[in-house]
Scaffold this active site. Sequence first.
Site, PDB file in Angstrom:
ATOM      1  CB  SER A 166       4.544   2.350   3.430  1.00  0.00           C
ATOM      2  OG  SER A 166       3.642   3.328   2.876  1.00  0.00           O
ATOM      3  CG  ASP A 257       1.852   2.752  -4.475  1.00  0.00           C
ATOM      4  OD1 ASP A 257       1.162   3.420  -3.787  1.00  0.00           O
ATOM      5  OD2 ASP A 257       3.015   2.417  -3.701  1.00  0.00           O
ATOM      6  CG  HIS A 287       0.906   1.560  -0.733  1.00  0.00           C
ATOM      7  ND1 HIS A 287       2.066   2.210  -0.884  1.00  0.00           N
ATOM      8  CD2 HIS A 287       0.539   1.468   0.458  1.00  0.00           C
ATOM      9  CE1 HIS A 287       2.537   2.501   0.138  1.00  0.00           C
ATOM     10  NE2 HIS A 287       1.872   2.145   1.170  1.00  0.00           N
TER      11      HIS A 287
END
Length: 314
Positions: A166, A257, A287
């Site tokens: 991320s 996501d 995610h």
Amino acid sequence: MAVCSTLEVAPLDPALAGLLAQMAAQGNPPLEALPPAVGRRIYRDMDAALGLPAPVVGKVEDLVIEGPGGPLALRAYAPATPGPWPVLMFLHGGGFVIGDLDTHDKVCRTLCHHAHMLVVAVDYRLAPEHPFPAAPDDAEAALRWLCAHAATLGGDASRMAVAGDSAGAQLALVAVRRVGGIQALGMIYPAAQHPDTPSPSYAENGEGKFLTYSAMRWFMATYLGGQAAAAQHPDFDLLHSDMAALPPTWVATMGHDPLRDEGHALALRIEHAGVAVAHAHYPGAIHACIHFSGVSTVGAQVVVDLAAWLRLQI
């Protein structure tokens, strides 16, 4: 495994769907409504509660080096096998606002065990206390230090990789590009652009699938700290920056996501720059799934797949 031109579509993993339903039923306030300190504690507690126990590694050592903003904490994970080992620097996710060495301790232990690498995690500075560019500056400083001192930890500086998830995936790319000479880059669901220009995956997955559109806007506003020009900076807006100098790269995207499409676009951009790219797409995943290995196998598989790719590179 080149970049897919189109992404496979699949229903949400049933175990993850059940977890999301439980979270929704709890009725907790959204992350962006909480003080950062509370969000950081929740993130640590979530990882501790929902992840499987990590595999055993040879040695774990906490270190402190001098960073651009003062002391910079690192955590080194050494394999149980004899060294010197190839080296992986890992940068945690959390929207540049939450996350630390503990939230990704299991991830790093898993990478160390399966990749047979010395893994060094970086506790870079977080916003809002330290907005952009504190985090990329810390990532660069840590990588330069590790290139110079890997041997003191039993590592081989001629075999170096960097990875992250991320926000940490964005920082991993930036650190590799700033420093150069790195053999491999791994990115799990990377953040690559500002959510004010949302891709279709935000419309599809921006509510009810753990990471929300409003949380992403809060993360990025907090990280940039009101610096309007920073949203177009090449160390933030990856989709409009140069990728030609990157090493072989592995990119993981998740089908459910909000960041799916920008991760896919980033993989394509890197490939178009002439870099060898391996793209792993997990169509049923969300995610942050790497933290939910106690709920679903898919998150653990992502980390194991990254470790297997790293072993082939260095």
